[in-house]
Every structure is written in structure tokens, then in C-alpha cells.
Scaffold this motif. Sequence first.
Motif, PDB file in Angstrom:
ATOM      1  N   ILE B  42       0.854  -1.190   0.000  1.00  0.00           N
ATOM      2  CA  ILE B  42       0.000   0.000   0.000  1.00  0.00           C
ATOM      3  C   ILE B  42       0.890   1.241   0.000  1.00  0.00           C
ATOM      4  O   ILE B  42       1.778   1.366   0.831  1.00  0.00           O
ATOM      5  CB  ILE B  42      -0.909   0.031   1.255  1.00  0.00           C
ATOM      6  CG1 ILE B  42      -1.833  -1.195   1.282  1.00  0.00           C
ATOM      7  CG2 ILE B  42      -1.737   1.302   1.294  1.00  0.00           C
ATOM      8  CD1 ILE B  42      -2.622  -1.342   2.567  1.00  0.00           C
ATOM      9  N   CYS B  43       0.636   2.138  -0.953  1.00  0.00           N
ATOM     10  CA  CYS B  43       1.324   3.427  -0.926  1.00  0.00           C
ATOM     11  C   CYS B  43       0.515   4.345  -0.022  1.00  0.00           C
ATOM     12  O   CYS B  43      -0.705   4.245   0.018  1.00  0.00           O
ATOM     13  CB  CYS B  43       1.359   4.060  -2.308  1.00  0.00           C
ATOM     14  SG  CYS B  43       2.144   3.019  -3.532  1.00  0.00           S
ATOM     15  N   HIS B  44       1.179   5.238   0.676  1.00  0.00           N
ATOM     16  CA  HIS B  44       0.419   6.149   1.523  1.00  0.00           C
ATOM     17  C   HIS B  44       0.529   7.607   1.105  1.00  0.00           C
ATOM     18  O   HIS B  44      -0.274   8.428   1.510  1.00  0.00           O
ATOM     19  CB  HIS B  44       0.824   5.982   2.981  1.00  0.00           C
ATOM     20  CG  HIS B  44       0.290   4.713   3.568  1.00  0.00           C
ATOM     21  ND1 HIS B  44      -1.027   4.581   3.949  1.00  0.00           N
ATOM     22  CD2 HIS B  44       0.854   3.514   3.782  1.00  0.00           C
ATOM     23  CE1 HIS B  44      -1.232   3.347   4.396  1.00  0.00           C
ATOM     24  NE2 HIS B  44      -0.107   2.673   4.296  1.00  0.00           N
ATOM     25  N   SER B  45       1.533   7.879   0.306  1.00  0.00           N
ATOM     26  CA  SER B  45       1.650   9.246  -0.170  1.00  0.00           C
ATOM     27  C   SER B  45       2.501   9.243  -1.435  1.00  0.00           C
ATOM     28  O   SER B  45       3.039   8.201  -1.808  1.00  0.00           O
ATOM     29  CB  SER B  45       2.287  10.121   0.908  1.00  0.00           C
ATOM     30  OG  SER B  45       2.203  11.473   0.518  1.00  0.00           O
ATOM     31  N   TRP B  46       2.569  10.385  -2.070  1.00  0.00           N
ATOM     32  CA  TRP B  46       3.462  10.548  -3.220  1.00  0.00           C
ATOM     33  C   TRP B  46       4.219  11.838  -3.023  1.00  0.00           C
ATOM     34  O   TRP B  46       3.636  12.862  -2.668  1.00  0.00           O
ATOM     35  CB  TRP B  46       2.646  10.572  -4.524  1.00  0.00           C
ATOM     36  CG  TRP B  46       2.257   9.199  -4.949  1.00  0.00           C
ATOM     37  CD1 TRP B  46       2.917   8.400  -5.836  1.00  0.00           C
ATOM     38  CD2 TRP B  46       1.130   8.425  -4.488  1.00  0.00           C
ATOM     39  NE1 TRP B  46       2.272   7.178  -5.929  1.00  0.00           N
ATOM     40  CE2 TRP B  46       1.195   7.170  -5.132  1.00  0.00           C
ATOM     41  CE3 TRP B  46       0.104   8.665  -3.587  1.00  0.00           C
ATOM     42  CZ2 TRP B  46       0.263   6.165  -4.891  1.00  0.00           C
ATOM     43  CZ3 TRP B  46      -0.829   7.664  -3.354  1.00  0.00           C
ATOM     44  CH2 TRP B  46      -0.753   6.426  -3.999  1.00  0.00           C
ATOM     45  N   SER B  47       5.523  11.774  -3.236  1.00  0.00           N
ATOM     46  CA  SER B  47       6.330  12.965  -3.014  1.00  0.00           C
ATOM     47  C   SER B  47       6.194  13.894  -4.217  1.00  0.00           C
ATOM     48  O   SER B  47       5.558  13.547  -5.204  1.00  0.00           O
ATOM     49  CB  SER B  47       7.789  12.569  -2.791  1.00  0.00           C
ATOM     50  OG  SER B  47       8.235  11.835  -3.900  1.00  0.00           O
ATOM     51  N   GLY B  50       6.586  12.652  -7.615  1.00  0.00           N
ATOM     52  CA  GLY B  50       5.613  11.683  -8.131  1.00  0.00           C
ATOM     53  C   GLY B  50       5.904  10.250  -7.732  1.00  0.00           C
ATOM     54  O   GLY B  50       5.204   9.336  -8.149  1.00  0.00           O
ATOM     55  N   ARG B  51       6.944  10.036  -6.929  1.00  0.00           N
ATOM     56  CA  ARG B  51       7.256   8.664  -6.533  1.00  0.00           C
ATOM     57  C   ARG B  51       6.460   8.280  -5.301  1.00  0.00           C
ATOM     58  O   ARG B  51       6.185   9.109  -4.419  1.00  0.00           O
ATOM     59  CB  ARG B  51       8.758   8.528  -6.243  1.00  0.00           C
ATOM     60  CG  ARG B  51       9.611   8.744  -7.475  1.00  0.00           C
ATOM     61  CD  ARG B  51      11.061   8.405  -7.200  1.00  0.00           C
ATOM     62  NE  ARG B  51      11.594   9.172  -6.080  1.00  0.00           N
ATOM     63  CZ  ARG B  51      12.687   8.815  -5.417  1.00  0.00           C
ATOM     64  NH1 ARG B  51      13.345   7.725  -5.743  1.00  0.00           N
ATOM     65  NH2 ARG B  51      13.116   9.574  -4.428  1.00  0.00           N
ATOM     66  N   ILE B  53       5.364   6.916  -1.774  1.00  0.00           N
ATOM     67  CA  ILE B  53       5.943   6.774  -0.438  1.00  0.00           C
ATOM     68  C   ILE B  53       5.133   5.721   0.287  1.00  0.00           C
ATOM     69  O   ILE B  53       3.953   5.902   0.578  1.00  0.00           O
ATOM     70  CB  ILE B  53       5.886   8.082   0.360  1.00  0.00           C
ATOM     71  CG1 ILE B  53       6.658   9.175  -0.367  1.00  0.00           C
ATOM     72  CG2 ILE B  53       6.460   7.872   1.769  1.00  0.00           C
ATOM     73  CD1 ILE B  53       6.540  10.528   0.291  1.00  0.00           C
ATOM     74  N   TYR B 101       0.612   7.092   8.072  1.00  0.00           N
ATOM     75  CA  TYR B 101       1.480   7.776   7.118  1.00  0.00           C
ATOM     76  C   TYR B 101       2.256   6.744   6.288  1.00  0.00           C
ATOM     77  O   TYR B 101       2.673   7.040   5.170  1.00  0.00           O
ATOM     78  CB  TYR B 101       2.534   8.639   7.827  1.00  0.00           C
ATOM     79  CG  TYR B 101       2.027   9.766   8.702  1.00  0.00           C
ATOM     80  CD1 TYR B 101       0.722  10.227   8.627  1.00  0.00           C
ATOM     81  CD2 TYR B 101       2.892  10.385   9.599  1.00  0.00           C
ATOM     82  CE1 TYR B 101       0.288  11.267   9.430  1.00  0.00           C
ATOM     83  CE2 TYR B 101       2.473  11.432  10.405  1.00  0.00           C
ATOM     84  CZ  TYR B 101       1.169  11.873  10.324  1.00  0.00           C
ATOM     85  OH  TYR B 101       0.756  12.898  11.128  1.00  0.00           O
ATOM     86  N   ILE B 102       2.524   5.576   6.870  1.00  0.00           N
ATOM     87  CA  ILE B 102       3.448   4.620   6.248  1.00  0.00           C
ATOM     88  C   ILE B 102       2.993   3.166   6.438  1.00  0.00           C
ATOM     89  O   ILE B 102       2.147   2.888   7.282  1.00  0.00           O
ATOM     90  CB  ILE B 102       4.872   4.737   6.862  1.00  0.00           C
ATOM     91  CG1 ILE B 102       4.788   4.654   8.395  1.00  0.00           C
ATOM     92  CG2 ILE B 102       5.557   6.012   6.435  1.00  0.00           C
ATOM     93  CD1 ILE B 102       6.118   4.494   9.091  1.00  0.00           C
TER      94      ILE B 102
END
Lengths: 244, 424
Positions: B42-47, B50-51, B53, B101-102
Amino acid sequence: MVNYIFDGTFDGLMTVIYVSYYNHQVPNDILSENSYQKNFLGDDIYISTDINKSNKVQNAIKNKISKEALKNIYYVYLSELESSYMLIYKYVRLGFKIGRKINYFLQNDIVNDVIKLSQRINHEAYKMIELIRFKEIKNGLFYAKIHPDYNVLPLIVPHFAERFQDQYFVIHDVKRNLSAVYDKKSWIITDISPENTLITKEEEDFENLWKIYHKNISIEERKNLRLQRQHMPKKYWDILIEKQ
Amino acid sequence: MELYDKIRILADAAKYDVSCSSSGSNRENKNGGIGNASFYGICHSWSDDGRCISLLKILFTNICIYNCSYCVNRCSNDIERALFTPDELADLTINFYRRNYIEGLFLSSAVYKSPDYTMELLIKTVKKLREDYNFNGYIHLKAIPGADINLIRLAGLYADRMSVNIELPSEKSLKLLAPQKTKESIIKPMSFIHNQLLEKSDSKKLMRYSDKFVPAGQTTQLIIGATPESDRTILKLSENLYKLYSLKRVYYSAYIPVSNGNNISGVTSPPLLREHRLYQADWLLRYYNFTADELLNEKNPNFNISLDPKVDWALKNLSLFPVEVNTADYNTLLRVPGIGVRTAKRIISARKASSLSYDSLKKLGVVLKRAKYFITCNGKYYGGCEIETNKIKNKLLPKSNVLEGQLSIFDSFYKTENNLPIIV
């Protein structure tokens, strides 16, 4: 030309399907009582929800069509789109005719619409699982605010209840004013929500640490805000700490 | 030093490691503990770049005894340095995790004092997470090249995934840019992890409850463009890594000039498009049953920058096309440009219900813009031109004259193309 009116619950919708089959009566439309305005053209019949009838229909769908079909139906129901009730009805009818193989009929518009819509709900539920941010509002109580397009709260709570077994939490759908509350044992969805969602000083520190982390993990030479927005649509930014 | 500064410095130092995946493990939460691992990740964010996180990707320290010239943390570089304690890092991970967050921790480090000493610090941190906090989320650990095999084994019992970064695609480049690392110090832990995995999967057949050893397998990273290797050399290396060590992923990282070291071939901006082509080709190896030799040969050792590797391959093998979508088998469908894994599966399943019409292909997710030149549907060809390499190529190439007025989307495309490092 008959319209069926029900209370808007999933069991209500299943009861409608039961009654329609029992009466050999194909509805012109199926409407929930919340959005219903009296229509002078057709006969409107109010169907009261009956758990037994609903269970019978759900079991029939599971046995005669498939579990996956029942899942699709539930997801489409959660879209809350008025047109979804008739779509479900048509899908069930077709399913009883074709059986287990229904989802192979991707070229059929009903099947295609159901699968596409169900995927959309699934997609938003997944986005919520990714993007929900909890805040500690009282010692040991974590609170998250969401406002999804579709009613995905029931789909996402089990994920967090499993994951945060040792944590009290509330996920609050502000759009529908529904709250999922977990007490380290089980969860329920209610319309009571916490009154005070002010955060602690410690919480503020962690939010700032996260913002600093988020900023510094990005590579300047690769900057690509468009790609970021594709994955993290702007409509969710207000719930994202790192975007505030 | 404040925690703020440590995070700022050590996140910044970790950003060049491109691995971000949190998949491949389905560790369950147990005894009312915290966390579990989702098999699909599961991704929780994108920096801002665009990658994705997904994990708290951070270095334990950037204080390094090595002096690899491609690396921002090399000891001769004048930058701010910081060092976590295991307590700080475990506490930070738990608190970020509780807030969603992660998905867990990706812990790497510069070589501090010695490889063994560094490895011990990483183990101390993850042991604390697993045993004191009852944390069952995802942990990706870096195996520090040169660390004792027994430490690697111990680390593997706490981690979901481990990785040893190869960084430079040939021994010659390694000697040139990272003289303190040897090929052996990289291959040894990699083959050790592989053997442990084989051993565990054998013992699993005998005992149901054997200790989990890196259940999500191992990965590595190659830096692209800092040294003169061709795409073919790199892709063949990846192919062998998948074959010999069953690696889950090889990550490619376009070299970002962080160094003015003399040994780096004059790179001014990262070769992002080249990196992209390698990822596309890597995908073809792992999911589309292609071999490296099919995609590149000695005469053409580098990818065509303007066509994706699958289209490029199809155009060179036009004799295999067009294929009939109503009868072609799964593997044949997979090789059609514009048909991916999911679409191929959907086609197979929809065919069980009825024959497919051309109009319905779009509904199934076929990218007709590319696929139409390579298929027939019920015997009819919809490409609208002769099945001839140059004619199809012309239709598929981006039209440069059309683009001049509206460069916004393709801007970076052309910039990158011009800035590809010169391969000598």
C-alpha cells in the motif's frame, strides 16, 4: 408501470428484489424514500424491509450466481447513485438466467456497467486506505476525517480494525455524518461523532516531522507534480497533513 | 541534535534509493499487537517527484567510512551528518505508522565505523520494533555489503524484504567508482539470502511453522548512466539476477549528479527516459515471458528512445502478426502492443461467453491506438494501412512537428532525450 420505493438500506433493496420476483412484476424504477418524489404517472409501492427476505435473496445470489456477484452488487449499492438500484436489479435477473458465468459477459452492457462501477467503488475505498490520516485527539484516541464520493466507510474499517488492534480509533465520514468507532475489540458504524477533535501538542510535533520527511524525500531533479496529483487527487488534499 | 534535523538530513540522504515497494509479504497482526502487511503493498503518499511513499525510507546514519564517487554520502563530501539511536527510530516508525502515514520501515545506512557495527545497529532497531512494540508491519532492511553472514541471517528473521544494492552494473565500474566495495562483498550476501530462502522453503514442507526469513524476498538497485554500460549489459544482468538469485525486483535509478567526482562520465541531468525504457523492458522480462536477447542484441545494444520496447520488438517481428484476438492463446495475446496482463486475461474470459467484436475490445481495456496494427478481429484487420514496418512505425511515432506548438506534456521527453549521457 410500477415503481418500488424502499428505505434506502441494502436489506431494503434485497427485499425489493424478493417482492418483485414473488409478484412476477418488473419494476419501472426502484427509488429510495430519501430522494423519492411522488410520481403521478405510475403506481408507487412502498416495500418495507424484511431481513428474512433479504437473506433469502442474498443466499440465492451466492448459490445461483456467485459470491463475487454478491460483492459486486454490494459495492454498486454503496455508490449511492439512484440509477444503481435498477442496474442491480437487472444484473440479478441476468445472473439468475446465466448463473456462475455471468462475469464472463464483459461485452454485455449491464455486466460491464456493474463491474466498472464496482471497480470505481473499490478504487475509492483503496484510496481511503492509502490516504486516511489519523490524529491523536486524546491520550490514546485516534481520529480520522474522510469525505469520499461513495459510501466506502464499511469497506475500509475492517482493514484498520485488523491493523490497529491495540488502538482506539474513530473514522468520521463528514459528508454522510457517519462514524466508525473501534474499541480494541470490535467496531460499529454510528451517527454519533466526537465533539472535540482538537489535537495535542505532541500530535502537532509528529505532523511537522512528517511534513519535513515528506519534503526531504523528494528529488528536486525529478519534480513531477502532475504525476503526484494523478495518484493523490486534489479533492483529498484537505485530509492530507503533507499537503497542508 | 534535534529530531527534526536528523529526519531532514537522513531522509534527504535516503532518497536516491528508488525501491519503495511494500508488497510480497502477508505478515499478520498477532496478540493484539500493531500492524500487518498487505500482500499487494500500500502506498500512503506521493512525493513532489511523483514517486510513491510507502515506507519510512531513511538512513540510520549518513556518516560513512567509504568514499564511493557516485554517492552523496561519501566521506570526502562536505555535508551535514547525523546519526539516529535505535530508540528514536523505532519510536518514530511506530508513531508514523499509527497515523497511517506509512506501511512500515525501509532502513538503510551508510557504513558507520564498520559493516558489522552498522548491521548491528540496524538489527537493534528492528528487534526493538518486532519484540518491544509487537510491530508486525513491513520492514525492508538493507544488507550492508561486507557484514558478517551471521548478522545477515539474524536480520533476515526480522525483515520482510532485504536488499543488497549492486549500484554499478559491472566489476570494472565498481573498481573505478567504489574501490572499497568488491563484487564479492555484494554477491556473497545476495547468494546467502537466496540459499536461506531455498532452505526455508524446503523446511516448510516438513514443518508448518518454520521461522519466517525475508518472506518478501530480496531486491537490488542499479544506477543508470553514471558508467558506460549499455542497456543490453544491464538487462542481461537483471535477467541473470532473476534466474540465479530469484530476485523479486531489480530497481533502476537514473544517476542524479550529486558528485563532481572525476570518474563520472559527464552527466548533466538524470537519464530519466532511459530509466523508463529499462523499467518497461524489466516488466517484459518478469510478466510477459520475454528474454533479454529478444529485446536487444549486439547490433542494437540500446533501447529506441522514441518507441517503447514492446512496440519496438513487435515492429522487428512483424511476421508474427497480426494475431486473431478470438483465437490467440494467452501468451500470444501478451505479446501484442496495447494488450497488458489484465487485458489479456479479460479477453480470455470474455471469449468464454461469446465471440469478441472490434468495438467491444475497447471495453475490455485494449489500447486500440497501438493494438489495431497487430491484431485481426474475426478475420478483419482494422489498422487502416499495410502491415509493413515503416508504415506502422510512422503512425506510432510521436509527431514532432505537431508537438512544437504544445510542448507542455512532451517537454521533459525531449529534454531527457537530449541529455542522455554519451555512452563511450
